[in-house]
Design a protein around this motif. Sequence first.
Motif, PDB file in Angstrom:
ATOM      1  N   LEU A   1     120.501  -4.580 -44.299  1.00  0.00           N
ATOM      2  CA  LEU A   1     119.232  -4.835 -44.982  1.00  0.00           C
ATOM      3  C   LEU A   1     118.828  -3.649 -45.881  1.00  0.00           C
ATOM      4  CD1 LEU A   1     117.072  -6.579 -42.213  1.00  0.00           C
ATOM      5  CD2 LEU A   1     118.239  -7.631 -44.155  1.00  0.00           C
TER       6      LEU A   1
ATOM      7  N   SER B   1     120.998 -11.227 -44.028  1.00  0.00           N
ATOM      8  CA  SER B   1     120.116 -11.277 -42.862  1.00  0.00           C
ATOM      9  C   SER B   1     120.593 -10.274 -41.821  1.00  0.00           C
ATOM     10  CB  SER B   1     120.086 -12.678 -42.257  1.00  0.00           C
ATOM     11  OG  SER B   1     119.653 -13.632 -43.203  1.00  0.00           O
TER      12      SER B   1
ATOM     13  N   SER C   1     115.485 -11.396 -43.448  1.00  0.00           N
ATOM     14  CA  SER C   1     116.491 -11.631 -44.486  1.00  0.00           C
ATOM     15  C   SER C   1     115.890 -11.346 -45.852  1.00  0.00           C
ATOM     16  CB  SER C   1     117.002 -13.076 -44.431  1.00  0.00           C
ATOM     17  OG  SER C   1     115.943 -13.984 -44.665  1.00  0.00           O
TER      18      SER C   1
ATOM     19  N   VAL D   1     111.141 -10.147 -44.655  1.00  0.00           N
ATOM     20  CA  VAL D   1     111.488  -8.964 -43.884  1.00  0.00           C
ATOM     21  C   VAL D   1     110.261  -8.529 -43.095  1.00  0.00           C
ATOM     22  CG1 VAL D   1     112.213  -6.550 -43.989  1.00  0.00           C
ATOM     23  CG2 VAL D   1     113.251  -8.234 -45.519  1.00  0.00           C
TER      24      VAL D   1
ATOM     25  N   TYR E   1     111.685  -5.741 -51.494  1.00  0.00           N
ATOM     26  CA  TYR E   1     112.947  -6.491 -51.451  1.00  0.00           C
ATOM     27  C   TYR E   1     112.827  -7.703 -52.356  1.00  0.00           C
ATOM     28  CZ  TYR E   1     110.503  -9.582 -48.157  1.00  0.00           C
ATOM     29  OH  TYR E   1     109.608 -10.429 -47.582  1.00  0.00           O
TER      30      TYR E   1
ATOM     31  N   SER F   1     118.183  -3.763 -50.060  1.00  0.00           N
ATOM     32  CA  SER F   1     116.770  -3.820 -50.436  1.00  0.00           C
ATOM     33  C   SER F   1     116.608  -3.312 -51.869  1.00  0.00           C
ATOM     34  CB  SER F   1     115.928  -2.974 -49.480  1.00  0.00           C
ATOM     35  OG  SER F   1     116.285  -1.600 -49.596  1.00  0.00           O
TER      36      SER F   1
END
Length: 277
Positions: free
Chosen positions: A185, A225, A166, A143, A251, A189
Amino acid sequence: MTDELKAKFQALVEDAPEPTGLPSDAVFARIKTVRRRRTTGLVAGLATAAVATIALAAGNLTGIDSAPPVTETPNGPTPSAAAPTTTPTTTPKAPKPPIGGSVNTLSPEGGKTNESESSDTPPPEQPSSPKTEEPKAPPPVKVNLVLSNVTVNGLKASVQFRWTGSLLTPMKASEGTPIDAGSGLPENSFNFDYDYGDNHWNPDEGPTGKNGFGLTCDGANKRVSGSWSGRTQTHTYEKPGTYLFSYGITYCGPTGEIPIKKTIKITIKAPPPPTTP
């Protein structure tokens, strides 16, 4: 005996006068000898002329293969027929090779057969084996975070942020299954947070995506992603100054939890003094 005497004697023999008397035996013997020699010479001359005439006539005749005929000479050896020998006047030259193109000849069935292909004709293409392309490896799980466009209005400030890349969806520690929080995302996370750097935290200004409680990255395999961008909640500083704003994300990756952090400076200027009337 002289030549004149020989000529008179020969004329006497050819046209001899009638004898007036009886000649002697020696005279008759001489006459017989001379006549016998003349007769033999005449016959030999006639025979030689006849042979020459026959040979000349035979020389003008040719056989079927244009070879001179075989003649027989009386009382002579039998000649053998010699084969005619011909000497070529010019030496035959080998045929020149063709410059180009193709030669078509008739086949026994009546069709054309191509004996030589032209150099301009390309060879038939061979079917190529299908190429097997290896599948491209997916990009690494990562990321990226970018901070920009700081907005300051008096003592208030906000910051622009952007996520791209991703990550792997966290797992529920108690159930061992991935969380079902959506497809973005920030929802997938492990947690994220930001700090305005003035040691003053207002719960109303904090981010809304803290998901780290009760989660684990062990066994995470679901990949998400995309990108996400926005602005932070507006923060009010108590006094002017320069502050260090920080934004942190954690993440899940293949090796477990991966933290990233970016910072940016925020400058708060003092308000101008009030004007007096």
